[in-house]
Design a protein around this motif. Structure first.
Motif, PDB file in Angstrom:
ATOM      1  N   GLU A 152       0.894  -1.065   0.102  1.00  0.00           N
ATOM      2  CA  GLU A 152       0.293   0.105   0.118  1.00  0.00           C
ATOM      3  C   GLU A 152       0.850   1.388   0.255  1.00  0.00           C
ATOM      4  N   LYS A 153       2.069   1.221   0.814  1.00  0.00           N
ATOM      5  CA  LYS A 153       2.903   2.486   0.725  1.00  0.00           C
ATOM      6  C   LYS A 153       3.455   2.771  -0.489  1.00  0.00           C
ATOM      7  N   LEU A 154       3.965   1.624  -1.198  1.00  0.00           N
ATOM      8  CA  LEU A 154       4.617   1.661  -2.459  1.00  0.00           C
ATOM      9  C   LEU A 154       3.541   2.076  -3.483  1.00  0.00           C
ATOM     10  N   ALA A 155       2.363   1.760  -3.466  1.00  0.00           N
ATOM     11  CA  ALA A 155       1.253   1.992  -4.449  1.00  0.00           C
ATOM     12  C   ALA A 155       0.852   3.465  -4.137  1.00  0.00           C
ATOM     13  N   ALA A 156       1.018   3.997  -2.983  1.00  0.00           N
ATOM     14  CA  ALA A 156       0.654   5.410  -2.789  1.00  0.00           C
ATOM     15  C   ALA A 156       1.752   6.137  -3.224  1.00  0.00           C
ATOM     16  N   ALA A 157       2.965   5.814  -3.088  1.00  0.00           N
ATOM     17  CA  ALA A 157       4.292   6.650  -3.663  1.00  0.00           C
ATOM     18  C   ALA A 157       4.240   6.435  -5.354  1.00  0.00           C
ATOM     19  N   LEU A 158       3.678   5.724  -5.809  1.00  0.00           N
ATOM     20  CA  LEU A 158       3.643   5.579  -7.148  1.00  0.00           C
ATOM     21  C   LEU A 158       2.390   6.593  -7.844  1.00  0.00           C
ATOM     22  N   VAL A 159       1.161   6.319  -6.919  1.00  0.00           N
ATOM     23  CA  VAL A 159      -0.030   7.238  -7.236  1.00  0.00           C
ATOM     24  C   VAL A 159       0.477   8.625  -7.183  1.00  0.00           C
ATOM     25  N   LEU A 160       1.083   9.052  -6.069  1.00  0.00           N
ATOM     26  CA  LEU A 160       1.355  10.328  -5.908  1.00  0.00           C
ATOM     27  C   LEU A 160       2.630  11.014  -6.230  1.00  0.00           C
ATOM     28  N   ASN A 161       3.253  10.004  -7.068  1.00  0.00           N
ATOM     29  CA  ASN A 161       4.725  10.348  -7.881  1.00  0.00           C
ATOM     30  C   ASN A 161       5.620  10.890  -6.852  1.00  0.00           C
ATOM     31  N   ARG A 162       5.834   9.976  -5.804  1.00  0.00           N
ATOM     32  CA  ARG A 162       6.778  10.439  -4.865  1.00  0.00           C
ATOM     33  C   ARG A 162       8.015   9.554  -4.765  1.00  0.00           C
TER      34      ARG A 162
END
Length: 82
Positions: A28-38
């Motif tokens: 979930e953290k990795l997906a969030a980072a990808l979604v938010l371009n972080r």
């Protein structure tokens, strides 16, 4: 792919955006980072972009662009209402 999975990713990315990672799973953290371009979040977790893509898997990866657009639209709506 289900609508439930898309909503799940959007919710987790929104949570991460507004308050950090909290109790999100690694995927979930990795997906969030990808979604938010972080990429900075990926680096903090010692993941490369390629490793993050592999970890979230093809199904979630296919939902990332739509989740990113949904959150961007939310931001635009919020800015328009401010």
């Amino acid at each position: 792919m289900t609508d439930h999975e898309l909503r799940h990713i959007i919710t987790k990315a929104r949570d991460a955006k507004h308050g950090g990672f909290g109790v999100l799973s690694t995927s979930e953290k990795l997906a969030a980072a990808l979604v938010l371009n972080r990429p900075d979040w990926l680096a903090e977790m010692n993941y490369t972009l390629a490793e993050a893509i592999e970890r979230v898997g093809a199904e979630w990866l296919s939902l990332i662009p739509e989740a990113a657009r949904a959150l961007e639209y939310e931001d635009e709506r919020a800015a328009g209402n401010a």
